[in-house]
Design an enzyme around this catalytic site. Structure first.
Site, PDB file in Angstrom:
ATOM      1  CE  LYS A  11      48.082 108.078  68.084  1.00  0.00           C
ATOM      2  NZ  LYS A  11      49.137 108.275  69.105  1.00  0.00           N
ATOM      3  CE1 TYR A  51      50.693 103.236  69.731  1.00  0.00           C
ATOM      4  CE2 TYR A  51      48.376 102.849  70.221  1.00  0.00           C
ATOM      5  CZ  TYR A  51      49.367 103.593  69.593  1.00  0.00           C
ATOM      6  OH  TYR A  51      49.030 104.675  68.827  1.00  0.00           O
ATOM      7  CG  ASN A 114      50.127 111.805  69.789  1.00  0.00           C
ATOM      8  OD1 ASN A 114      49.269 110.973  69.515  1.00  0.00           O
ATOM      9  ND2 ASN A 114      51.411 111.492  69.855  1.00  0.00           N
ATOM     10  CG  HIS A 117      50.208 105.232  64.569  1.00  0.00           C
ATOM     11  ND1 HIS A 117      51.067 104.904  65.582  1.00  0.00           N
ATOM     12  CD2 HIS A 117      50.511 104.412  63.525  1.00  0.00           C
ATOM     13  CE1 HIS A 117      51.859 103.907  65.178  1.00  0.00           C
ATOM     14  NE2 HIS A 117      51.532 103.592  63.934  1.00  0.00           N
ATOM     15  CD  GLU A 128      52.483 100.349  63.226  1.00  0.00           C
ATOM     16  OE1 GLU A 128      53.233 100.373  64.224  1.00  0.00           O
ATOM     17  OE2 GLU A 128      52.325 101.341  62.474  1.00  0.00           O
TER      18      GLU A 128
HETATM   19  P1  IDP Z   1      54.973 108.083  68.101  1.00  0.00           P
HETATM   20  O1  IDP Z   1      53.469 107.904  68.017  1.00  0.00           O
HETATM   21  O2  IDP Z   1      55.371 109.506  67.787  1.00  0.00           O
HETATM   22  O3  IDP Z   1      55.731 107.073  67.288  1.00  0.00           O
HETATM   23  P2  IDP Z   1      55.734 106.535  70.451  1.00  0.00           P
HETATM   24  O4  IDP Z   1      56.922 106.824  71.308  1.00  0.00           O
HETATM   25  O5  IDP Z   1      55.783 105.359  69.534  1.00  0.00           O
HETATM   26  O6  IDP Z   1      55.389 107.882  69.624  1.00  0.00           O
HETATM   27  O7  IDP Z   1      54.492 106.393  71.438  1.00  0.00           O
HETATM   28  C1  IDP Z   1      53.264 105.853  70.985  1.00  0.00           C
HETATM   29  C2  IDP Z   1      52.140 106.724  71.503  1.00  0.00           C
HETATM   30  O8  IDP Z   1      52.125 106.644  72.945  1.00  0.00           O
HETATM   31  C3  IDP Z   1      52.278 108.224  71.239  1.00  0.00           C
HETATM   32  O9  IDP Z   1      51.855 108.610  69.940  1.00  0.00           O
HETATM   33  C4  IDP Z   1      51.404 108.814  72.316  1.00  0.00           C
HETATM   34  O10 IDP Z   1      50.006 108.691  72.005  1.00  0.00           O
HETATM   35  C5  IDP Z   1      51.726 107.895  73.493  1.00  0.00           C
HETATM   36  N1  IDP Z   1      52.840 108.413  74.304  1.00  0.00           N
HETATM   37  C6  IDP Z   1      54.158 108.442  73.982  1.00  0.00           C
HETATM   38  N2  IDP Z   1      54.905 108.980  74.978  1.00  0.00           N
HETATM   39  C7  IDP Z   1      54.023 109.290  75.968  1.00  0.00           C
HETATM   40  C8  IDP Z   1      54.170 109.872  77.275  1.00  0.00           C
HETATM   41  O11 IDP Z   1      55.275 110.206  77.713  1.00  0.00           O
HETATM   42  N3  IDP Z   1      53.017 110.042  77.989  1.00  0.00           N
HETATM   43  C9  IDP Z   1      51.787 109.669  77.527  1.00  0.00           C
HETATM   44  N4  IDP Z   1      51.612 109.108  76.320  1.00  0.00           N
HETATM   45  C10 IDP Z   1      52.708 108.930  75.541  1.00  0.00           C
HETATM   46 MG    MG Z   2      55.824 105.010  67.490  1.00  0.00          MG
END
Ligand code: IDP
Ligand code: MG
Length: 139
Positions: A11, A51, A114, A117, A128
């Site tokens: 990312k 997304y 974070n 992905h 994807e």
């Molecule tokens: P994942 O990437 O671990 O599968 P997902 O729940 O699919 O997590 O969420 C997609 C992306 O959205 C996350 O990797 C993160 O960048 C962002 N995200 C998820 N939850 C939050 C939140 O509570 N606040 C802000 N960003 C979030």
């Molecule tokens: Mg996810």
């Protein structure tokens, strides 16, 4: 015949911080073969499509702004049990909850930024991967 594959994307925060090499090294050392990789960019609209499943979530607008804020490195990876093993390698979504030594524990800046992905199912890995690459089933 394609083996067991997943899709990942380094990312914008991790690319900007110069962590592309360190993260790619961890991925290869964990036994994943890189089938396809490039450095590219998503517009906010394209990030919104990627997304789409999260469009009702409160963080959707910020997430798509962040994901279009700089270059990304999408990759298709191959390994036995790829989806599950890769989720274990990257760690929990929130870096505060990510196990020590995981990519997110080491490189993520926040729950949003974070670092990386990882697809959550074989079906999503195909969808994807196809979002960024074509004809990779030949490799
Ligand atoms: P994942 O990437 O671990 O599968 P997902 O729940 O699919 O997590 O969420 C997609 C992306 O959205 C996350 O990797 C993160 O960048 C962002 N995200 C998820 N939850 C939050 C939140 O509570 N606040 C802000 N960003 C979030
Ligand atoms: Mg996810």
């Amino acid at each position: 015949m394609a083996g067991n594959r997943t899709f990942t994307m380094i990312k914008p925060d991790a690319v900007a911080a110069g962590n592309t090499g360190a993260i790619t090294k961890m991925i290869e050392e964990a036994g994943f073969k890189i089938i396809a990789m490039k450095k590219t960019y998503m517009s906010k609209d394209r990030a919104g499509q990627f997304y789409e499943v999260h469009k009702e979530r409160p963080f959707y607008n910020d997430l798509t702004t962040y994901m279009s804020s700089g270059p990304i490195i999408p990759m298709i990876l191959e390994k036995e049990n790829a989806v599950e093993d890769f989720r274990a390698l990257i760690g929990a979504t929130n870096p505060k909850e990510a196990a020590p030594g995981t990519i997110r524990a080491l490189f993520a800046k926040s729950i949003e930024a974070n670092a990386i992905h990882g697809s959550d199912s074989d079906d999503n890995a195909k969808i994807e991967g196809g979002f960024f690459f074509s004809h990779t089933e030949q490799f």
